[in-house]
Design a protein around this motif. Structure first.
Motif, short mmCIF file in Angstrom:
data_model
loop_
_atom_site.label_atom_id
_atom_site.label_comp_id
_atom_site.label_asym_id
_atom_site.label_seq_id
_atom_site.Cartn_x
_atom_site.Cartn_y
_atom_site.Cartn_z
N PRO A 39 -10.87 125.68 -82.34
CA PRO A 39 -11.25 126.16 -81.37
C PRO A 39 -12.79 125.40 -80.32
N GLN A 40 -12.91 124.11 -81.31
CA GLN A 40 -14.04 123.75 -80.60
C GLN A 40 -14.48 123.13 -79.46
N LYS A 41 -15.24 123.31 -78.11
CA LYS A 41 -15.46 123.18 -76.97
C LYS A 41 -13.85 123.22 -76.37
N GLY A 42 -13.23 123.99 -76.20
CA GLY A 42 -12.15 124.38 -75.45
C GLY A 42 -10.58 123.76 -76.01
N LYS A 43 -10.85 123.21 -76.43
CA LYS A 43 -10.41 121.91 -77.47
C LYS A 43 -8.59 122.99 -77.66
N ALA A 44 -8.28 123.73 -78.46
CA ALA A 44 -7.43 124.88 -78.76
C ALA A 44 -6.84 125.39 -77.29
N ASN A 45 -7.63 125.85 -76.39
CA ASN A 45 -7.49 126.56 -75.01
C ASN A 45 -6.88 124.77 -74.20
N GLU A 46 -7.06 123.98 -73.99
CA GLU A 46 -7.01 122.98 -73.40
C GLU A 46 -5.29 122.73 -74.06
N GLN A 47 -4.86 123.00 -75.21
CA GLN A 47 -3.63 122.67 -76.29
C GLN A 47 -2.89 123.96 -74.87
N LEU A 48 -3.51 125.14 -75.50
CA LEU A 48 -1.68 125.89 -75.39
C LEU A 48 -2.43 125.98 -73.88
N VAL A 49 -2.72 126.13 -72.98
CA VAL A 49 -2.33 125.38 -70.85
C VAL A 49 -1.25 124.18 -71.23
N GLU A 50 -1.59 123.11 -71.84
CA GLU A 50 -0.84 122.16 -72.14
C GLU A 50 1.11 122.45 -72.36
N CYS A 51 1.23 123.19 -73.46
CA CYS A 51 1.92 123.47 -73.99
C CYS A 51 3.09 124.22 -72.91
N LEU A 52 2.40 125.58 -72.16
CA LEU A 52 2.55 126.26 -71.70
C LEU A 52 2.97 125.58 -70.38
N ALA A 53 2.25 124.84 -70.07
CA ALA A 53 2.73 124.63 -68.76
C ALA A 53 4.25 123.70 -68.81
N GLU A 54 4.50 122.84 -70.04
CA GLU A 54 5.32 121.97 -70.46
C GLU A 54 6.32 122.71 -69.97
N LEU A 55 6.47 124.40 -71.02
CA LEU A 55 7.62 124.62 -71.41
C LEU A 55 7.82 125.30 -70.24
N PHE A 56 7.35 125.53 -69.01
CA PHE A 56 7.44 126.54 -68.05
C PHE A 56 7.53 125.27 -66.78
N THR A 57 7.24 124.14 -66.99
CA THR A 57 7.24 123.26 -66.55
C THR A 57 6.92 123.13 -64.83
N ILE A 58 5.56 124.02 -65.27
CA ILE A 58 4.84 124.13 -63.85
C ILE A 58 3.46 123.35 -64.13
N SER A 59 2.01 123.36 -63.15
CA SER A 59 1.58 122.30 -63.22
C SER A 59 0.19 123.27 -64.03
N SER A 60 -0.22 122.89 -64.65
CA SER A 60 -1.73 123.09 -66.24
C SER A 60 -2.74 124.14 -64.73
N SER A 61 -2.64 123.14 -63.75
CA SER A 61 -3.60 124.24 -63.06
C SER A 61 -2.90 125.43 -62.33
N ASP A 62 -2.14 125.73 -62.93
CA ASP A 62 -1.23 127.34 -62.05
C ASP A 62 -1.17 128.11 -63.84
N ILE A 63 -2.27 127.92 -64.34
CA ILE A 63 -2.95 128.26 -65.33
C ILE A 63 -4.18 129.11 -65.58
N ILE A 64 -3.71 130.06 -65.48
CA ILE A 64 -5.52 130.31 -65.56
C ILE A 64 -5.52 131.25 -67.28
N ILE A 65 -6.99 131.44 -68.15
CA ILE A 65 -6.79 132.32 -69.03
C ILE A 65 -7.66 133.59 -67.94
N ASN A 66 -6.98 134.28 -68.17
CA ASN A 66 -7.57 135.27 -67.40
C ASN A 66 -8.50 136.35 -68.60
N SER A 67 -8.77 136.36 -69.63
CA SER A 67 -9.35 137.50 -70.34
C SER A 67 -9.39 136.58 -72.14
N GLY A 68 -10.31 136.66 -72.98
CA GLY A 68 -9.96 136.07 -74.02
C GLY A 68 -10.07 134.35 -74.04
#
Length: 96
Positions: A39-68
């Protein structure tokens, strides 16, 4: 296509392998996710967003970290994903 869903996730960064989702925490009512990035410099968050985008076949720009953003417990907004879709996709992956 105007649907969206908020997903509560618990992240374990720095794991040996990526597992999205890796399980469900009954107590915390959160989907568990294992990421290889730390979790340095948002790397884990980036990876999480990429993985979820791939899983749901949506763009990573369609995923917003609401909290946390700086916590292991996160709530993410997935645009263009219905509640039914989320349950179905996570459910299928968790059965394996």
């Amino acid at each position: 296509m105007g649907s969206s869903v908020i997903v509560d996730i618990e992240v374990t960064p720095g794991s040996r392998s990526i597992s999205v989702p890796s399980g469900y925490n009954e107590w915390r009512k959160r989907i568990e996710v294992k990421l290889t990035k730390n979790p340095q410099k948002g790397k884990a968050n980036e990876q999480l967003v990429e993985c979820l985008a791939e899983l749901f076949t949506i763009s990573s720009s369609d995923i917003i970290i609401n909290s946390g953003a700086t916590s292991s417990k996160k709530s993410l907004l997935l645009k263009g994903v219905s509640y039914q879709q989320a349950v179905s996709v996570f459910g299928e992956r968790l059965k394996k």
